[in-house]
Design a protein around this motif. Structure first.
Motif, PDB file in Angstrom:
ATOM      1  N   TYR A  98      29.309 -80.382  -4.327  1.00 30.66           N
ATOM      2  CA  TYR A  98      30.493 -80.423  -3.470  1.00 30.66           C
ATOM      3  C   TYR A  98      30.088 -80.697  -2.017  1.00 30.66           C
ATOM      4  CZ  TYR A  98      34.428 -78.849  -0.668  1.00 30.66           C
ATOM      5  OH  TYR A  98      35.425 -78.787   0.264  1.00 30.66           O
ATOM      6  N   VAL A  99      29.094 -79.960  -1.522  1.00 27.98           N
ATOM      7  CA  VAL A  99      28.639 -80.137  -0.140  1.00 27.98           C
ATOM      8  C   VAL A  99      28.105 -81.550   0.067  1.00 27.98           C
ATOM      9  CG1 VAL A  99      26.959 -79.382   1.600  1.00 27.98           C
ATOM     10  CG2 VAL A  99      28.220 -77.685   0.252  1.00 27.98           C
ATOM     11  N   LYS A 100      27.357 -82.080  -0.898  1.00 28.73           N
ATOM     12  CA  LYS A 100      26.848 -83.452  -0.793  1.00 28.73           C
ATOM     13  C   LYS A 100      27.997 -84.446  -0.638  1.00 28.73           C
ATOM     14  CE  LYS A 100      24.310 -84.706  -4.167  1.00 28.73           C
ATOM     15  NZ  LYS A 100      23.406 -85.006  -5.275  1.00 28.73           N
ATOM     16  N   GLY A 101      29.052 -84.257  -1.435  1.00 36.04           N
ATOM     17  CA  GLY A 101      30.204 -85.146  -1.345  1.00 36.04           C
ATOM     18  C   GLY A 101      30.890 -85.062   0.010  1.00 36.04           C
ATOM     19  N   VAL A 102      31.058 -83.847   0.510  1.00 37.76           N
ATOM     20  CA  VAL A 102      31.663 -83.652   1.830  1.00 37.76           C
ATOM     21  C   VAL A 102      30.779 -84.291   2.900  1.00 37.76           C
ATOM     22  CG1 VAL A 102      32.297 -81.939   3.576  1.00 37.76           C
ATOM     23  CG2 VAL A 102      32.946 -81.579   1.183  1.00 37.76           C
ATOM     24  N   ALA A 103      29.466 -84.077   2.816  1.00 38.21           N
ATOM     25  CA  ALA A 103      28.544 -84.643   3.800  1.00 38.21           C
ATOM     26  C   ALA A 103      28.627 -86.172   3.802  1.00 38.21           C
ATOM     27  CB  ALA A 103      27.113 -84.186   3.515  1.00 38.21           C
ATOM     28  N   ASP A 104      28.675 -86.785   2.628  1.00 42.23           N
ATOM     29  CA  ASP A 104      28.785 -88.241   2.549  1.00 42.23           C
ATOM     30  C   ASP A 104      30.089 -88.728   3.174  1.00 42.23           C
ATOM     31  OD1 ASP A 104      26.321 -88.421   1.308  1.00 42.23           O
ATOM     32  OD2 ASP A 104      27.152 -88.703  -0.709  1.00 42.23           O
ATOM     33  N   ALA A 105      31.180 -88.006   2.917  1.00 45.08           N
ATOM     34  CA  ALA A 105      32.472 -88.389   3.488  1.00 45.08           C
ATOM     35  C   ALA A 105      32.472 -88.247   5.011  1.00 45.08           C
ATOM     36  CB  ALA A 105      33.592 -87.546   2.870  1.00 45.08           C
ATOM     37  N   LEU A 106      31.907 -87.159   5.517  1.00 44.18           N
ATOM     38  CA  LEU A 106      31.848 -86.953   6.970  1.00 44.18           C
ATOM     39  C   LEU A 106      30.951 -87.994   7.636  1.00 44.18           C
ATOM     40  CD1 LEU A 106      31.660 -83.047   7.193  1.00 44.18           C
ATOM     41  CD2 LEU A 106      33.619 -84.513   7.737  1.00 44.18           C
ATOM     42  N   TYR A 107      29.852 -88.346   6.979  1.00 40.07           N
ATOM     43  CA  TYR A 107      28.967 -89.386   7.505  1.00 40.07           C
ATOM     44  C   TYR A 107      29.693 -90.730   7.534  1.00 40.07           C
ATOM     45  CZ  TYR A 107      24.996 -92.545   7.991  1.00 40.07           C
ATOM     46  OH  TYR A 107      24.142 -93.536   8.421  1.00 40.07           O
ATOM     47  N   ALA A 109      32.812 -91.282   7.733  1.00 43.37           N
ATOM     48  CA  ALA A 109      33.894 -91.260   8.721  1.00 43.37           C
ATOM     49  C   ALA A 109      33.366 -91.207  10.152  1.00 43.37           C
ATOM     50  CB  ALA A 109      34.798 -90.053   8.465  1.00 43.37           C
ATOM     51  N   GLY A 110      32.052 -91.051  10.306  1.00 46.40           N
ATOM     52  CA  GLY A 110      31.461 -90.969  11.634  1.00 46.40           C
ATOM     53  C   GLY A 110      31.546 -89.591  12.266  1.00 46.40           C
ATOM     54  N   SER A 111      31.921 -88.588  11.485  1.00 46.43           N
ATOM     55  CA  SER A 111      32.020 -87.223  12.015  1.00 46.43           C
ATOM     56  C   SER A 111      30.661 -86.566  12.201  1.00 46.43           C
ATOM     57  CB  SER A 111      32.883 -86.361  11.102  1.00 46.43           C
ATOM     58  OG  SER A 111      34.186 -86.888  11.028  1.00 46.43           O
ATOM     59  N   ILE A 112      29.684 -87.000  11.393  1.00 51.79           N
ATOM     60  CA  ILE A 112      28.297 -86.574  11.572  1.00 51.79           C
ATOM     61  C   ILE A 112      27.447 -87.839  11.648  1.00 51.79           C
ATOM     62  CG2 ILE A 112      28.599 -84.311  10.487  1.00 51.79           C
ATOM     63  CD1 ILE A 112      27.243 -85.377   7.972  1.00 51.79           C
ATOM     64  N   SER A 113      26.347 -87.759  12.354  1.00 55.21           N
ATOM     65  CA  SER A 113      25.560 -88.971  12.590  1.00 55.21           C
ATOM     66  C   SER A 113      24.329 -89.095  11.695  1.00 55.21           C
ATOM     67  CB  SER A 113      25.142 -89.039  14.063  1.00 55.21           C
ATOM     68  OG  SER A 113      24.450 -87.876  14.442  1.00 55.21           O
TER      69      SER A 113
END
Length: 133
Positions: A98-107, A109-113
């Motif tokens: 789940y966290v991996k999926g969220v991290a990929d989505a945030l990346y 979207a440009g929310s994390i670099s």
């Protein structure tokens, strides 16, 4: 809605911004606990001693001096699902995915670099561990 305890917040505040953004997003949707953030050389050395000069199983190959842990650089965090914690391997795996999926989505979207990697994908499994790639 779940929220981090003061202890979890204090630990999360010690790590890289991308990890803070990721897990603040996660906690709003899935309850979890921050087990470890930034570590001192002494804390890392104590973990390295487990299974070597101290009782227990080996939990790290980073001695904290010659081989540094990402925790010592603030680019890693250990987080487990609550209330399962460590007891349920399947819950750890589901949470990690789940966290991996969220991290990929945030990346994306440009929310994390930075991309985030998960210790559950390694040969020596470390299910609570997430780090900046």
């Amino acid at each position: 809605m779940p929220k981090f305890s003061d202890t979890s917040t204090q630990k999360l505040d010690t790590v890289h911004r991308d990890l803070r953004v990721l897990f603040n997003y996660v906690i709003a949707r899935r309850d979890c606990t921050v087990v470890s953030g930034l570590r001192t050389r002494e804390e890392q050395a104590a973990l390295y001693a487990k299974g070597r000069t101290e009782p227990g199983e080996i939990v790290t190959y980073a001695d904290g001096v010659e081989k540094l842990s990402r925790h010592q650089q603030g680019t890693a965090v250990d987080v487990v699902p609550y209330p399962e914690l460590y007891a349920d391997k399947e819950a750890l795996i589901a949470f990690g995915n789940y966290v991996k999926g969220v991290a990929d989505a945030l990346y994306g979207a440009g929310s994390i670099s930075n991309r985030i990697t998960w210790g559950g994908d390694w040969n020596m499994k470390d299910y609570p561990h997430f780090e900046i790639k």
